[in-house]
Design a protein around this motif. Structure first.
Motif, PDB file in Angstrom:
ATOM      1  N   GLU A 143       0.826  -1.206   0.000  1.00 55.08           N
ATOM      2  CA  GLU A 143       0.000   0.000   0.000  1.00 55.08           C
ATOM      3  C   GLU A 143       0.860   1.255   0.000  1.00 55.08           C
ATOM      4  O   GLU A 143       0.514   2.264  -0.638  1.00 55.08           O
ATOM      5  CB  GLU A 143      -0.920   0.005   1.219  1.00 55.08           C
ATOM      6  N   LEU A 144       2.003   1.219   0.699  1.00 56.21           N
ATOM      7  CA  LEU A 144       2.833   2.410   0.842  1.00 56.21           C
ATOM      8  C   LEU A 144       3.484   2.854  -0.463  1.00 56.21           C
ATOM      9  O   LEU A 144       4.034   3.954  -0.544  1.00 56.21           O
ATOM     10  CB  LEU A 144       3.913   2.180   1.902  1.00 56.21           C
ATOM     11  N   ALA A 145       3.441   2.007  -1.511  1.00 56.77           N
ATOM     12  CA  ALA A 145       4.024   2.385  -2.792  1.00 56.77           C
ATOM     13  C   ALA A 145       3.084   3.233  -3.636  1.00 56.77           C
ATOM     14  O   ALA A 145       3.515   3.816  -4.638  1.00 56.77           O
ATOM     15  CB  ALA A 145       4.411   1.128  -3.583  1.00 56.77           C
ATOM     16  N   ALA A 146       1.796   3.283  -3.262  1.00 57.75           N
ATOM     17  CA  ALA A 146       0.786   3.873  -4.138  1.00 57.75           C
ATOM     18  C   ALA A 146       0.179   5.126  -3.531  1.00 57.75           C
ATOM     19  O   ALA A 146       0.114   5.289  -2.311  1.00 57.75           O
ATOM     20  CB  ALA A 146      -0.312   2.859  -4.439  1.00 57.75           C
ATOM     21  N   ALA A 147      -0.286   6.010  -4.409  1.00 56.64           N
ATOM     22  CA  ALA A 147      -0.974   7.230  -3.990  1.00 56.64           C
ATOM     23  C   ALA A 147      -2.224   7.415  -4.832  1.00 56.64           C
ATOM     24  O   ALA A 147      -2.221   7.126  -6.038  1.00 56.64           O
ATOM     25  CB  ALA A 147      -0.060   8.446  -4.127  1.00 56.64           C
ATOM     26  N   ARG A 148      -3.268   7.893  -4.204  1.00 57.19           N
ATOM     27  CA  ARG A 148      -4.532   8.123  -4.888  1.00 57.19           C
ATOM     28  C   ARG A 148      -4.385   9.238  -5.916  1.00 57.19           C
ATOM     29  O   ARG A 148      -3.784  10.284  -5.642  1.00 57.19           O
ATOM     30  CB  ARG A 148      -5.606   8.467  -3.858  1.00 57.19           C
ATOM     31  N   ILE A 149      -4.931   9.040  -7.111  1.00 55.51           N
ATOM     32  CA  ILE A 149      -4.891  10.041  -8.176  1.00 55.51           C
ATOM     33  C   ILE A 149      -6.096  10.966  -8.021  1.00 55.51           C
ATOM     34  O   ILE A 149      -7.240  10.497  -8.032  1.00 55.51           O
ATOM     35  CB  ILE A 149      -4.920   9.373  -9.570  1.00 55.51           C
ATOM     36  N   PRO A 150      -5.875  12.269  -7.887  1.00 53.98           N
ATOM     37  CA  PRO A 150      -7.009  13.183  -7.727  1.00 53.98           C
ATOM     38  C   PRO A 150      -7.878  13.241  -8.982  1.00 53.98           C
ATOM     39  O   PRO A 150      -7.414  12.987 -10.104  1.00 53.98           O
ATOM     40  CB  PRO A 150      -6.339  14.542  -7.473  1.00 53.98           C
TER      41      PRO A 150
END
Length: 365
Positions: free
Chosen positions: A147-154
């Motif tokens: 999970e820590l590798a990913a970021a939500r795309i706005p």
């Protein structure tokens, strides 16, 4: 699912049916929308960077979360995400110190053995044979990652094009902000106008560089660098690039030089382009054992700094890059030069190896 599998060094990228992966605790399963075509994959592909085979390459992805493992905290099924090629564990000594680009578990497990941090891969072929994962093994229809590798795309940012946040943009931002500590008003030279180089031009401009010079051998790549914001370009096939950069900077040299190729010749040229007290930030990956030269007396007397930079910090930098894009400071779409389907992966990497890709190419699933 379908994935591009490489079974031996320099072998073809073959599209195979691979067992659908499943996320373990703290991991997410992403339905991949796009994966970047990065030159670093070629070093693994040809064996010049040691890595296990057979494997699935691809380390720069975007997509939608299809499932989550136990203990996932912030992300949810259906979220659009971009994932960094560095996949921090969050708990090792360096992650805790805020240096997740040097995550000990990432290098010990993924980069050496092609696994995630329990020592197991998540990818298996149709016969049940293990497939090594380079980062998340993004050249497939599904990918597992921490999970820590990913970021939500706005909302407002394109899903497929956001893949390049995960390596090209992350690498550029890590080099310019965390390592070179680029300051507004400084002059910059970017040696190598490939996918990372084009991203460096954009990031340097966004961080306030007064002058950005792109250096390359290819006219089409230099034209792309100009479109990305380079104020001047140097055709190294026609002129001495060191002399040209010094002339463009009134004889001083650039305050910050980024080397984004990984060749001994360009390594040395980068140090010779730097101004007195300048920072030479080296990004280009080279085959294992390759050395770079620097003139020792000039290094000492002119107080040059030679700095290595490997990626950025996904937990903070991905979100910051997306914020900068929403603010109009960056444009990932403008950095994308070619688009391929999964069936065209072998063609895409062949073109990349021959220097025929301008900017960043992506594989759209």
């Amino acid at each position: 699912m379908r994935a591009a599998v490489v079974r031996q060094p320099s072998g073809p990228f073959e599209i195979e049916q691979v067992r659908d992966p499943e996320p373990a605790a703290g991991e997410i399963l992403v339905q991949v929308a796009a994966c970047g075509v990065c030159h670093t994959d070629l070093h693994v592909h040809d064996g010049s960077v040691p890595f296990p085979f057979p494997c699935v390459l691809g380390h720069e992805v975007s997509g939608k979360i299809a499932a989550v493992g136990d203990g996932v905290v912030d992300l949810r099924v259906g979220d659009r995400v971009a994932a960094g090629f560095i996949m921090p564990c969050g708990s090792c000594r360096l992650c805790v110190a805020g240096r997740e680009e040097l995550c000990e578990r990432f290098f010990a497990h993924n980069r050496l053995n092609g696994t995630l941090y329990d020592g197991r891969t998540r990818l298996y072929d149709a016969d049940g044979g293990p497939l090594a994962m380079y980062s998340m093994g993004g050249l497939g229809e599904l990918a597992v990652m921490p999970e820590l590798a990913a970021a939500r795309i706005p909302a407002g940012l394109p899903l497929a094009d956001s893949a390049i946040f995960g390596c090209a943009m992350l690498t550029a931002y890590g080099a310019a902000h965390h390592v070179a500590a680029l300051q507004p008003g400084e002059s910059v030279a970017v040696v190598g106008a490939g996918g990372v180089g084009i991203s460096l031009v954009q990031v340097a401009r966004a961080l306030g560089a007064a002058q950005v010079i792109a250096v390359d051998l290819a006219a089409d790549k230099l034209a792309a660098a100009q479109r990305a914001g380079a104020g001047a370009v140097v055709d190294a096939s026609a002129v001495d690039p060191v002399a040209a950069v010094r002339e463009l900077t009134d004889g001083r040299g650039a305050d910050v030089v980024f080397e984004a190729i990984g060749l001994p010749a360009t390594f040395r040229q980068a140090t010779e382009m730097a101004a007195d007290g300048g920072r030479c930030t080296m990004i280009g990956i080279a085959p294992a054992g390759r050395l770079g030269e620097v003139e020792i007396t000039r290094l000492v007397r002119r107080k040059l700094q030679i700095l290595g930079s490997f990626g950025g910090r996904p937990r903070t930098d991905l979100a910051e890059l997306m914020r900068m894009t929403l603010a109009g400071l960056l444009d990932p779409t403008a950095a994308i030069g070619r688009r391929f389907s999964l069936d065209q992966v072998d063609e895409a990497y062949g073109l990349l190896a021959r220097g025929e890709i301008v900017g960043r190419a992506i594989v759209e699933m």
